[in-house]
Design an enzyme around this catalytic site. Structure first.
Site, PDB file in Angstrom:
ATOM      1  N   VAL A  68       0.963  -1.161   0.020  1.00 23.88           N
ATOM      2  CA  VAL A  68      -0.104  -0.155  -0.190  1.00 23.88           C
ATOM      3  C   VAL A  68       0.974   1.360   0.316  1.00 23.88           C
ATOM      4  CG1 VAL A  68      -1.735   1.232   1.271  1.00 23.88           C
ATOM      5  CG2 VAL A  68      -1.819  -1.378   1.238  1.00 23.88           C
ATOM      6  N   LYS A  72      -6.239  -4.472  15.619  1.00 20.33           N
ATOM      7  CA  LYS A  72      -6.617  -3.531  14.398  1.00 20.33           C
ATOM      8  C   LYS A  72      -7.636  -2.938  15.215  1.00 20.33           C
ATOM      9  CE  LYS A  72      -3.900  -3.934  10.981  1.00 20.33           C
ATOM     10  NZ  LYS A  72      -3.316  -2.586  10.458  1.00 20.33           N
ATOM     11  N   ASN A  89      -9.568  -6.899   0.557  1.00 19.25           N
ATOM     12  CA  ASN A  89      -8.434  -7.556  -0.010  1.00 19.25           C
ATOM     13  C   ASN A  89      -7.602  -6.664  -0.966  1.00 19.25           C
ATOM     14  OD1 ASN A  89     -10.005  -9.919   1.353  1.00 19.25           O
ATOM     15  ND2 ASN A  89      -8.189 -10.986   0.633  1.00 19.25           N
ATOM     16  N   TYR A 102      -4.546 -10.451  14.991  1.00 22.35           N
ATOM     17  CA  TYR A 102      -4.461  -9.382  14.065  1.00 22.35           C
ATOM     18  C   TYR A 102      -5.594  -8.659  14.265  1.00 22.35           C
ATOM     19  CZ  TYR A 102      -4.236  -7.428   9.476  1.00 22.35           C
ATOM     20  OH  TYR A 102      -4.404  -6.348   8.454  1.00 22.35           O
ATOM     21  N   PRO A 133      -9.916  -1.218   4.241  1.00 21.61           N
ATOM     22  CA  PRO A 133      -9.718  -1.895   2.931  1.00 21.61           C
ATOM     23  C   PRO A 133     -10.269  -3.022   2.951  1.00 21.61           C
ATOM     24  CG  PRO A 133      -7.470  -1.046   3.718  1.00 21.61           C
ATOM     25  CD  PRO A 133      -8.384  -1.019   4.697  1.00 21.61           C
ATOM     26  N   TRP A 183      -5.355 -23.493  -2.448  1.00 19.24           N
ATOM     27  CA  TRP A 183      -5.742 -23.950  -1.230  1.00 19.24           C
ATOM     28  C   TRP A 183      -7.013 -23.675  -0.948  1.00 19.24           C
ATOM     29  CZ3 TRP A 183      -0.504 -21.654   1.123  1.00 19.24           C
ATOM     30  CH2 TRP A 183       0.387 -22.690   0.913  1.00 19.24           C
TER      31      TRP A 183
HETATM   32  P1  NAP Z   1       3.196  -5.037   3.302  1.00 22.72           P
HETATM   33  O1  NAP Z   1       3.245  -5.119   2.061  1.00 22.72           O
HETATM   34  O2  NAP Z   1       3.697  -6.384   4.261  1.00 22.72           O
HETATM   35  O3  NAP Z   1       4.056  -3.922   3.885  1.00 22.72           O
HETATM   36  C1  NAP Z   1       4.264  -3.748   5.405  1.00 22.72           C
HETATM   37  C2  NAP Z   1       4.808  -2.545   5.629  1.00 22.72           C
HETATM   38  O4  NAP Z   1       4.956  -2.524   7.268  1.00 22.72           O
HETATM   39  C3  NAP Z   1       6.418  -2.445   5.086  1.00 22.72           C
HETATM   40  O5  NAP Z   1       6.651  -1.351   4.856  1.00 22.72           O
HETATM   41  C4  NAP Z   1       7.019  -2.960   6.442  1.00 22.72           C
HETATM   42  O6  NAP Z   1       8.184  -2.589   6.388  1.00 22.72           O
HETATM   43  C5  NAP Z   1       6.259  -2.438   7.412  1.00 22.72           C
HETATM   44  N1  NAP Z   1       6.710  -2.836   8.847  1.00 22.72           N
HETATM   45  C6  NAP Z   1       6.250  -4.113   9.251  1.00 22.72           C
HETATM   46  N2  NAP Z   1       6.655  -4.248  10.585  1.00 22.72           N
HETATM   47  C7  NAP Z   1       7.256  -3.222  10.815  1.00 22.72           C
HETATM   48  C8  NAP Z   1       7.730  -2.827  12.124  1.00 22.72           C
HETATM   49  N3  NAP Z   1       8.079  -3.582  13.230  1.00 22.72           N
HETATM   50  N4  NAP Z   1       8.216  -1.300  12.057  1.00 22.72           N
HETATM   51  C9  NAP Z   1       8.427  -0.631  10.863  1.00 22.72           C
HETATM   52  N5  NAP Z   1       7.656  -1.054   9.818  1.00 22.72           N
HETATM   53  C10 NAP Z   1       7.224  -2.313   9.690  1.00 22.72           C
HETATM   54  O7  NAP Z   1       1.711  -4.779   3.960  1.00 22.72           O
HETATM   55  P2  NAP Z   1       0.300  -3.824   3.009  1.00 22.72           P
HETATM   56  O8  NAP Z   1      -0.320  -4.933   2.414  1.00 22.72           O
HETATM   57  O9  NAP Z   1       1.220  -2.759   2.351  1.00 22.72           O
HETATM   58  O10 NAP Z   1      -0.191  -3.322   4.419  1.00 22.72           O
HETATM   59  C11 NAP Z   1      -0.342  -1.988   4.803  1.00 22.72           C
HETATM   60  C12 NAP Z   1      -1.541  -1.978   5.607  1.00 22.72           C
HETATM   61  O11 NAP Z   1      -2.651  -2.405   5.181  1.00 22.72           O
HETATM   62  C13 NAP Z   1      -1.363  -2.740   6.919  1.00 22.72           C
HETATM   63  O12 NAP Z   1      -1.791  -1.695   8.006  1.00 22.72           O
HETATM   64  C14 NAP Z   1      -2.352  -3.920   6.763  1.00 22.72           C
HETATM   65  O13 NAP Z   1      -2.870  -4.475   7.991  1.00 22.72           O
HETATM   66  C15 NAP Z   1      -3.397  -3.240   5.947  1.00 22.72           C
HETATM   67  N6  NAP Z   1      -4.306  -4.017   5.115  1.00 22.72           N
HETATM   68  C16 NAP Z   1      -3.579  -4.847   4.131  1.00 22.72           C
HETATM   69  C17 NAP Z   1      -4.661  -5.599   3.249  1.00 22.72           C
HETATM   70  C18 NAP Z   1      -3.981  -6.591   2.224  1.00 22.72           C
HETATM   71  O14 NAP Z   1      -4.646  -7.267   1.676  1.00 22.72           O
HETATM   72  N7  NAP Z   1      -2.545  -6.444   1.955  1.00 22.72           N
HETATM   73  C19 NAP Z   1      -5.901  -5.527   3.548  1.00 22.72           C
HETATM   74  C20 NAP Z   1      -6.463  -4.871   4.429  1.00 22.72           C
HETATM   75  C21 NAP Z   1      -5.699  -3.726   5.248  1.00 22.72           C
HETATM   76  P3  NAP Z   1       9.580  -3.290   5.480  1.00 22.72           P
HETATM   77  O15 NAP Z   1       9.106  -3.341   4.146  1.00 22.72           O
HETATM   78  O16 NAP Z   1      10.962  -2.783   5.787  1.00 22.72           O
HETATM   79  O17 NAP Z   1       9.465  -4.748   6.046  1.00 22.72           O
HETATM   80  P1  GDP Z   2      -8.238 -13.486   3.668  1.00 30.12           P
HETATM   81  O1  GDP Z   2      -8.824 -13.075   2.759  1.00 30.12           O
HETATM   82  O2  GDP Z   2      -7.970 -12.875   4.957  1.00 30.12           O
HETATM   83  O3  GDP Z   2      -8.662 -14.823   4.305  1.00 30.12           O
HETATM   84  O4  GDP Z   2      -6.620 -13.867   3.285  1.00 30.12           O
HETATM   85  P2  GDP Z   2      -6.066 -14.389   2.009  1.00 30.12           P
HETATM   86  O5  GDP Z   2      -5.582 -13.200   1.245  1.00 30.12           O
HETATM   87  O6  GDP Z   2      -4.598 -15.303   2.290  1.00 30.12           O
HETATM   88  O7  GDP Z   2      -6.948 -15.309   1.193  1.00 30.12           O
HETATM   89  C1  GDP Z   2      -7.358 -16.607   1.718  1.00 30.12           C
HETATM   90  C2  GDP Z   2      -8.335 -17.279   0.879  1.00 30.12           C
HETATM   91  O8  GDP Z   2      -7.737 -17.487  -0.399  1.00 30.12           O
HETATM   92  C3  GDP Z   2      -8.862 -18.703   1.569  1.00 30.12           C
HETATM   93  O9  GDP Z   2      -9.995 -18.754   1.165  1.00 30.12           O
HETATM   94  C4  GDP Z   2      -7.773 -19.686   1.003  1.00 30.12           C
HETATM   95  O10 GDP Z   2      -8.411 -20.832   1.053  1.00 30.12           O
HETATM   96  C5  GDP Z   2      -7.770 -19.018  -0.550  1.00 30.12           C
HETATM   97  N1  GDP Z   2      -6.501 -19.585  -0.993  1.00 30.12           N
HETATM   98  C6  GDP Z   2      -6.339 -20.246  -2.060  1.00 30.12           C
HETATM   99  N2  GDP Z   2      -4.919 -20.633  -2.601  1.00 30.12           N
HETATM  100  C7  GDP Z   2      -4.329 -19.771  -1.602  1.00 30.12           C
HETATM  101  C8  GDP Z   2      -2.837 -19.430  -1.610  1.00 30.12           C
HETATM  102  O11 GDP Z   2      -2.103 -20.133  -2.342  1.00 30.12           O
HETATM  103  N3  GDP Z   2      -2.504 -18.484  -0.506  1.00 30.12           N
HETATM  104  C9  GDP Z   2      -3.415 -18.066   0.196  1.00 30.12           C
HETATM  105  N4  GDP Z   2      -2.776 -17.246   1.430  1.00 30.12           N
HETATM  106  N5  GDP Z   2      -4.875 -18.146   0.256  1.00 30.12           N
HETATM  107  C10 GDP Z   2      -5.093 -18.993  -0.768  1.00 30.12           C
END
Ligand code: NAP
Ligand code: GDP
Length: 324
Positions: free
Chosen positions: A21, A150, A175, A146, A173, A211
């Site tokens: 993000v 949150k 996924n 988590y 947000p 999966w």
């Molecule tokens: P990401 O790609 O894994 O990035 C995580 C970020 O947090 C990276 O910049 C990482 O730094 C930093 N970080 C992790 N641990 C840290 C620590 N101890 N101290 C300082 N920085 C730290 O995750 P993302 O998907 O961009 O997520 C961003 C936000 O969106 C999070 O709050 C997450 O909960 C939220 N969110 C994500 C999703 C999703 O589907 N991905 C959905 C809903 C909400 P490094 O690069 O140095 O490791």
């Molecule tokens: P969630 O949306 O918070 O549950 O997190 P994920 O992004 O990990 O999505 C999980 C969903 O995708 C579940 O229904 C899993 O069974 C399905 N899934 C299928 N294949 C994969 C895989 O290779 N990795 C992950 N993380 N999920 C998978």
């Protein structure tokens, strides 16, 4: 090292600026002309400060003296990592969030936009889920650590407003996926993990191992769309109550449909196996974007197939630097 742009009165510190993000927001601000002239943006990674540590958190805030904070940093992972590490997700995120919010308060930060997630909503609920329902019951068992951490951001935001009048808020947000995602097969979220699995299956001439049953449903938001919306929240959204940032309910797709889009984007013609010995996680968490639509009726989301194609293209072009 945090990267710094021009000096100016609005100084925005983005925690988690190196992640999925954070990189999207950086792109919006730097490449799409999203930066206003008087603004300075600083994008942090964990190398700049480990935000689990209060001393390092204070030091990085002292260094940059932000007026605004977009707080993205979190311990983040897909379903299967959550199931293994609920305690780490709880403790790390509680600490990171308290350190960032309290330091922002102590240093007089005007506005903080933190990031929740639609997976923190109650497991037993009516659909669609909306912003008023966060605390209405226990979250899904798979990611309770988590989720509770949150949820406390929302509680803390309300308390900062009540005691100090701060307008610290949060976005929710659904996924997220896009360039710079974590494409690790074991720990990544579903789309990114399956992009990598499909890429490997095509290369090796093997089936893709999906999966779970493929029937759970998700609303996917492209990281660049989310980045644009978070920048809007920072500038224009003045509520303390959170706001869901998502495509509409009608855009929800099954995991099977999503994998088919990946296969099409990567031109994979092999077999897909659905491993039903693996957990499905939440079957759905359909969220309403009605509140967002009241504010931004005309915002256009990138169509899912197009966004998946751009993500696959990014992955192929950046395989050497991608997180795998
Ligand atoms: P990401 O790609 O894994 O990035 C995580 C970020 O947090 C990276 O910049 C990482 O730094 C930093 N970080 C992790 N641990 C840290 C620590 N101890 N101290 C300082 N920085 C730290 O995750 P993302 O998907 O961009 O997520 C961003 C936000 O969106 C999070 O709050 C997450 O909960 C939220 N969110 C994500 C999703 C999703 O589907 N991905 C959905 C809903 C909400 P490094 O690069 O140095 O490791
Ligand atoms: P969630 O949306 O918070 O549950 O997190 P994920 O992004 O990990 O999505 C999980 C969903 O995708 C579940 O229904 C899993 O069974 C399905 N899934 C299928 N294949 C994969 C895989 O290779 N990795 C992950 N993380 N999920 C998978």
């Amino acid at each position: 090292m945090g990267s710094v742009n021009n000096a100016g009165p609005m100084r925005v510190l983005v925690t988690g600026g190196s992640g999925l993000v954070g990189k999207a927001i950086e792109h919006v601000v730097q490449e799409e002309g999203g930066k206003h002239e008087e603004e300075e943006w600083i994008f942090l990674s964990s190398k700049d400060a480990d935000l689990v540590d209060v001393g390092q958190t204070r030091a990085v805030f002292e260094k940059y003296r932000p007026t605004h904070v977009i707080h993205l940093a979190a311990k983040v992972g897909g379903l299967y990592l959550h199931m293994r590490e609920n305690l780490h997700f709880l403790r790390d995120n509680l600490k990171i969030n308290d350190n960032v919010l309290q330091t922002a308060h102590e240093m007089g930060v005007t506005k903080v936009v933190s990031c929740l997630s639609s997976c923190i909503f109650p497991d037993r609920t009516t659909y669609p889920i909306d912003e008023t329902m966060i605390h209405n019951g226990p979250p899904h068992d798979s990611n309770f650590g988590y989720s509770h951490a949150k949820r406390m951001i929302d509680v803390q935001n309300r308390a900062y407003f009540q005691q100090y009048g701060h307008r610290y808020t949060a976005v929710i947000p659904t996924n997220v996926f896009g360039p710079h995602d974590n494409f690790n097969i074991e720990n990544g979220h579903v789309l990114s993990a399956l992009v990598n699995k499909t890429y490997k299956a095509k290369k090796d001439g093997t089936p893709v191992n999906v999966w779970g049953s493929g029937s759970p449903r998700r609303q996917f938001i492209y990281s660049l769309d989310l980045g644009r919306l978070i920048v809007w929240v920072l500038r224009e959204y003045n509520e303390v109550d959170p706001i869901i940032l998502s495509v509409g309910e009608e855009e929800e797709v099954s995991i099977k449909e999503a994998v088919e889009m990946i296969a099409q984007s990567l031109d994979f013609k092999g077999k897909m196996l659905f491993d039903t010995t693996m957990s499905d996680g939440q079957m759905k968490k359909t969220a309403s974007n009605a509140k967002l639509r009241r504010y931004l009726p005309n915002f256009t989301f990138t169509p899912l197939q197009e966004a998946i194609k751009m993500t696959c293209d990014w992955f192929l072009a950046n395989y050497d630097i991608a997180r795998t």
